[in-house]
Design an enzyme around this catalytic site. Sequence first.
Site, PDB file in Angstrom:
ATOM      1  CG  ASP A 146      -1.706   1.071   1.706  1.00 60.43           C
ATOM      2  OD1 ASP A 146      -2.493   0.844   0.513  1.00 60.43           O
ATOM      3  OD2 ASP A 146      -1.459   1.613   2.248  1.00 60.43           O
TER       4      ASP A 146
ATOM      5  CD  GLU B   6      -2.076   2.632  -3.929  1.00 57.49           C
ATOM      6  OE1 GLU B   6      -3.199   2.601  -3.739  1.00 57.49           O
ATOM      7  OE2 GLU B   6      -1.749   2.439  -2.342  1.00 57.49           O
TER       8      GLU B   6
END
Length: 541
Positions: free
Chosen positions: A202, A271
Amino acid sequence: MSTEQEWWRGCIIYQVYPRSFYDANNDGIGDLAGVTEKIPYIASLGVDAIWLSPFFTSPMKDFGYDVSDYCDVDPIFGTLEDFDQLIEVAHQHKLKIIIDQVLNHTSDQHPWFKESRSSLDNDKSDWYVWVDANPDGTVPNNWLSVFGGPAWHWDSRRRQYYLHNFLDSQPDLNFHNPDVVDAVLDTVEFWLKRGVDGFRLDTANYYYHDLELRNNPPKEEVVEGSIGVRLDNPYAYQLHLYDKSRPENIGFLQRLRSLLDKYPNTTTVGEVGCDFSLKTMSEYTQGKDKLHMCYSFDLLTHDASMSHIRQTIQTIEEGLGDGWPCWSMSNHDVVRVATRWNAAGYNSARSKIHMLMLLSLRGSISLYQGEELGLPEAELTFEQLVDPFGINFWPEFKGRDGCRTPIPWNEEQMGGFTNADQAWLPIADSQRSLAVSIQEDNRHSVLHAYRDFMHFRKLHPELIYGDIEFLYDDETTLVFTRQFEGRKLLIALNCAEQNKILPTELKLTPQVMPEAIQSGYLEESSIVLLPCSALFAIVHS
């Protein structure tokens, strides 16, 4: 190249948002046991791996992206034993398991933060980004939170500000402290030892901040698309040079890669949301000593034009070197693609063409649960929202709840998701007619188109490993080739509701497409694409 050692190269990853996948204990919230129960369905799609969104212990203010214990399962999702069972069943079905690692920040309920905020001189006093106020009491600089407002929160105990790029209950870890890096990597290894096959990272470019705390400059041109970039959000108006994507990030990614290299056949997908996302993707995946692959938000915008898609892919290809991308057009943070790329209204045939485009690109692929059903965005009232992002920016931005509603497994009131009287988010009425049980019985459904093409793809290694070359594009049409080991495949896609005729001098042999997909054809020296159709053809020299 060993396809076993590099199974991730060209793989298809299926993202599961556990809260909304399947509720096995009937409390209205999906859980790990529910994912395990549905693994045969996931395997039937023809995907290679499952990405599990966070299931760690958390106060759930950001629904698991605020972790209070990196090494345990939150009770609402089950137990560590449930996770071990999920891994075992997935591996029996030849599926890899990738878990979501939220390393940039923790919950303010994490024991590390509780100790850090307790005083100025405790053992973890500099594990988070603490800064004194300006002489007039104001925040240290102009950095902003993705979720709105300053990225600094005043803590009355330490009488300092701490940095939070997201909610103020998600304080940023201080990666400039080597003890923090060691502790974070220990939590990663905990899951490697339990048998996970990889990690989705993330906000992988957020780990480090500028130690000089320099102000971000204004952005000359505001373009929607990256994480948090909405014109109704002040975050969009800064050029984020100093609060993320710092050069020190490379060193951490190298340490992470060296850890994973000790566990063969594992992978990472990062990401990347920043002002130079395609450049950052290239930097983070080149050299085989950092991340295995990255994805950005460049295909998660509202721009559905094939010209935009070509430009995005070509930009990354030109700077990628030996790096590797992972492409997606939906996830748990954006409006579902069946709505986002169908401004004129829902169109299941166009959803199939978008799927063919995505699954034919060079790179790995990430699909979001329900994408294979062509699910549109769920419309919720303000009273039904639980996402703090949406609550803060309503009504201009309705948040992320509309893409997170439970999967409809059948037409019943609770969609076969749960036997509870109420689910954590409502079952969307607009999605019931697209339930799995209905689409299973319709040979021309979006579900069958996805399933059939994913199996078709496995028969064409050029779609998995091949080089890509673009031949033609306009707003609604895209033509390109994939070539691998002397075999070249042409892909021609039309997502318009009109015929498209493209002259060609190529010698082509059309491939038989799955019956759920509208196929184009050759006529004399032209490719004829019917409305929302595709032609796949072998190119002869």
